[in-house]
Design a protein around this motif. Sequence first.
Motif, mmCIF file in Angstrom:
data_model
loop_
_atom_site.group_PDB
_atom_site.id
_atom_site.type_symbol
_atom_site.label_atom_id
_atom_site.label_comp_id
_atom_site.label_asym_id
_atom_site.label_seq_id
_atom_site.Cartn_x
_atom_site.Cartn_y
_atom_site.Cartn_z
ATOM 1 N N ASP A 87 0.845 -1.214 0.000
ATOM 2 C CA ASP A 87 0.000 0.000 0.000
ATOM 3 C C ASP A 87 0.874 1.257 0.000
ATOM 4 O OD1 ASP A 87 -2.161 -1.668 0.017
ATOM 5 O OD2 ASP A 87 -2.623 -1.412 2.152
ATOM 6 N N ARG A 88 1.960 1.202 0.761
ATOM 7 C CA ARG A 88 2.875 2.353 0.767
ATOM 8 C C ARG A 88 3.502 2.547 -0.616
ATOM 9 N NH1 ARG A 88 7.094 2.066 5.577
ATOM 10 N NH2 ARG A 88 7.832 3.918 4.474
ATOM 11 N N ALA A 89 3.897 1.449 -1.244
ATOM 12 C CA ALA A 89 4.558 1.577 -2.554
ATOM 13 C C ALA A 89 3.588 2.122 -3.605
ATOM 14 C CB ALA A 89 5.126 0.224 -2.979
ATOM 15 N N ASN A 140 14.954 -5.263 3.619
ATOM 16 C CA ASN A 140 13.927 -5.071 4.648
ATOM 17 C C ASN A 140 12.609 -4.509 4.116
ATOM 18 O OD1 ASN A 140 15.384 -2.696 4.272
ATOM 19 N ND2 ASN A 140 15.124 -2.005 6.376
ATOM 20 N N PHE A 141 12.680 -3.632 3.107
ATOM 21 C CA PHE A 141 11.454 -3.181 2.422
ATOM 22 C C PHE A 141 11.738 -3.295 0.928
ATOM 23 C CE2 PHE A 141 11.310 -1.121 6.540
ATOM 24 C CZ PHE A 141 9.977 -1.240 6.925
ATOM 25 N N PRO A 142 11.735 -4.515 0.389
ATOM 26 C CA PRO A 142 12.253 -4.702 -0.973
ATOM 27 C C PRO A 142 11.436 -3.983 -2.046
ATOM 28 C CG PRO A 142 11.854 -6.821 0.131
ATOM 29 C CD PRO A 142 11.276 -5.753 1.003
ATOM 30 N N GLN A 272 13.834 -5.118 11.933
ATOM 31 C CA GLN A 272 14.764 -4.937 10.805
ATOM 32 C C GLN A 272 14.435 -3.676 10.005
ATOM 33 O OE1 GLN A 272 15.867 -9.375 9.453
ATOM 34 N NE2 GLN A 272 13.701 -8.968 9.503
ATOM 35 N N SER A 273 14.609 -2.557 10.656
ATOM 36 C CA SER A 273 14.467 -1.273 9.987
ATOM 37 C C SER A 273 15.489 -0.368 10.644
ATOM 38 C CB SER A 273 13.049 -0.714 10.197
ATOM 39 O OG SER A 273 13.060 0.680 9.998
ATOM 40 N N CYS A 274 16.068 0.554 9.845
ATOM 41 C CA CYS A 274 17.119 1.376 10.448
ATOM 42 C C CYS A 274 16.538 2.392 11.409
ATOM 43 C CB CYS A 274 17.940 2.049 9.362
ATOM 44 S SG CYS A 274 16.936 2.898 8.215
ATOM 45 N N THR A 437 8.724 6.451 12.766
ATOM 46 C CA THR A 437 7.674 7.073 11.963
ATOM 47 C C THR A 437 8.247 7.596 10.648
ATOM 48 O OG1 THR A 437 6.787 7.807 14.073
ATOM 49 C CG2 THR A 437 5.786 8.738 12.090
ATOM 50 N N ARG A 438 7.785 7.025 9.552
ATOM 51 C CA ARG A 438 8.178 7.547 8.239
ATOM 52 C C ARG A 438 6.944 7.618 7.359
ATOM 53 N NH1 ARG A 438 12.247 5.195 3.444
ATOM 54 N NH2 ARG A 438 11.957 7.004 2.089
ATOM 55 N N MET A 439 6.597 8.844 6.958
ATOM 56 C CA MET A 439 5.556 9.029 5.946
ATOM 57 C C MET A 439 6.292 9.090 4.614
ATOM 58 S SD MET A 439 3.204 9.332 8.102
ATOM 59 C CE MET A 439 3.197 9.590 9.859
ATOM 60 N N PRO A 443 10.592 14.366 3.825
ATOM 61 C CA PRO A 443 12.035 14.234 3.586
ATOM 62 C C PRO A 443 12.603 13.253 4.590
ATOM 63 C CG PRO A 443 11.535 16.345 4.641
ATOM 64 C CD PRO A 443 10.228 15.692 4.347
ATOM 65 N N TYR A 444 13.361 12.279 4.110
ATOM 66 C CA TYR A 444 13.873 11.212 4.964
ATOM 67 C C TYR A 444 15.336 10.992 4.650
ATOM 68 C CZ TYR A 444 14.352 6.520 6.986
ATOM 69 O OH TYR A 444 14.756 5.439 7.722
ATOM 70 N N GLY A 445 16.175 11.215 5.661
ATOM 71 C CA GLY A 445 17.605 11.012 5.450
ATOM 72 C C GLY A 445 18.355 11.308 6.731
HETATM 73 O O1 LIG Z 1 9.544 2.675 6.917
HETATM 74 C C1 LIG Z 1 10.517 2.647 6.163
HETATM 75 O O2 LIG Z 1 10.489 2.986 4.970
HETATM 76 C C2 LIG Z 1 11.783 2.110 6.717
HETATM 77 O O3 LIG Z 1 11.736 1.987 8.090
HETATM 78 C C3 LIG Z 1 12.902 2.917 6.326
HETATM 79 O O4 LIG Z 1 13.694 2.112 5.587
HETATM 80 P P1 LIG Z 1 15.162 1.863 6.134
HETATM 81 O O5 LIG Z 1 14.989 0.984 7.314
HETATM 82 O O6 LIG Z 1 15.862 1.196 5.035
HETATM 83 O O7 LIG Z 1 15.669 3.228 6.387
#
Ligand SMILES: O=C(O)[C@H](O)COP(=O)(O)O
Length: 478
Positions: A87-89, A140-142, A272-274, A437-439, A443-445
């Motif tokens: 759904d996110r993709a 982790n989120f292929p 398994q997410s950073c 939390t990531r929408m 901006p994500y980094g």
């Molecule tokens: O929700 C996400 O998109 C992930 O947690 C972020 O991906 P990453 O773990 O590779 O940063």
Amino acid sequence: APPLALVDKHSLETVAEVPTASADQIASAVTAGVTEGKPAMASLPLAARRDVLNAASGALAAARDDFASALMIEAGKTADAARGEIDRAVATFRLCADAVGSSRSLEEAGRLGAHPSGAGYEYVRRPFPIGLISAIAPFNFPVNLAVHKIGPAIAAGCPVILKPSPATPATALMLGKILADAGLADVPGSFSILPAHDDDAPLFTSSPGIDCISFTGSPKVGWGIKASAPGAGRTKVVLELGGNAAAIVDAGADVAAATSAIARAGFGQAGQSCISVQNVFLHSSIAPAATDALTTAVAALPRGDPAEPGVVCAPMISPAAAAALADKISDALARPGFSALVGGDRPQQGSNVVSPTLIAAPPSTTDAFDAPLCAEEAFGPVVILHTFDDLDAVFDTINAGPFGLQTGIFTPSLAAAHRAFNKLDMGGVVINDVPTTRMDAMPYGGVKDSGEGFEGPTYAIDEFSVPRLMLINTGSLL
Ligand SMILES: O=C(O)[C@H](O)COP(=O)(O)O
Ligand SMILES: NC(=O)C1=CN([C@@H]2O[C@H](COP(=O)(O)OP(=O)(O)OC[C@H]3O[C@@H](n4cnc5c(N)ncnc54)[C@H](OP(=O)(O)O)[C@@H]3O)[C@@H](O)[C@H]2O)C=CC1
């Protein structure tokens, strides 16, 4: 090249073989991207780029169940996590479509006549495609992390080659079919999906002709890629790397809300997410209640077969990853002051299941952060609890570490929230929610070891673009 074994991460049985690209085929894909893809994508009209992205979004939504089943097998995801990722993709493709043709920071026009030497001069500045993108995705989120690279590349007018993780190559190939059917089959050199063996991975980062490398994965590999990128530092590199994310629960916070969010964010996706919650800092006034609530919640977390409804904590990606995490947990528990509140037992030999583990750390956070379990990226189902009285000391502890991705703080105090924002050396500070939390639009980094550059469709499109200036001498216009 020999195929990759596709392993079901629950049964650990090989369920299929996935074809791989040989070194020659990877080289051909790079050549096709440079010679055909770059001009073809750059001249693809904005409306056509938008149509491709919207068509891909629609096709992915229609194939949701197939993709979710494949993710459950190759990534060991629960049904809810797998459907959630698709759904996110779907939304990420749509956000990319909506962002076509508008740049957040690279598009402007202006007059220069305010200074006498600029009299009669005007300018237009707008983005042009950076060129061939090499996208390297983790396990982790292929799907969604691949779409976060492919979608902005299409929107920016860039060809892309994608190297999926060898652990999760199947959904990447399924994504390739979606892109072809969405219209890119008619655009020569526009994209290649290239499952490959580890030995050939450097071809995705060292081949001349690649203009930008977009990598998500471990800091070790990511910074190594930047150090050895072709063009003596001229190849652009966007790095989304790791972290040991902290959640701070301040005095007066809503303990029930915070602990329930932390339990899900530390153990969902088997950690398994950073940005999975790894270190939790509890103010001493709420620490006993929060520790009790977390112990109860983690002990009750549904775990096991990811196909069973309601399961939250699924297997890790491999027995090797589970064993490495178990070593770190054993090391911490052998140190003074650490104790297991839930779990902490070693997985069976050859198993990839680590039971959800909640650990209490010694009172001194300095001693606690001597333990690799706290200081390094755990990337698994473990959360460590620390207690504090001085919020600024917590900020200092976090800032003393190497990572800078996201921190979450639960607090009723606007002053504390503002202090966290000002003091924490992070890519993002999340107020009253978990760092997990990531929408997809945001901006994500990260900074420091956690990376450089930004994802999020509008931001990634700018990363994949270079601005060009047209300076107009209006006095000489006919
Ligand atoms: O929700 C996400 O998109 C992930 O947690 C972020 O991906 P990453 O773990 O590779 O940063
Ligand atoms: N930031 C995050 O979200 C992520 C962090 N990690 C961290 O990394 C650890 C290991 O996970 P893993 O998936 O192996 O992560 P890696 O960083 O090792 O790999 C990520 C991707 O990069 C590829 N890769 C590895 N080396 C190179 C290279 N020299 N050139 C080009 N591509 C390369 C991998 O493929 P190949 O295997 O073929 O080399 C894979 O597709 C995790 O336990 C976790 O701590 C992992 C995934 C995501």
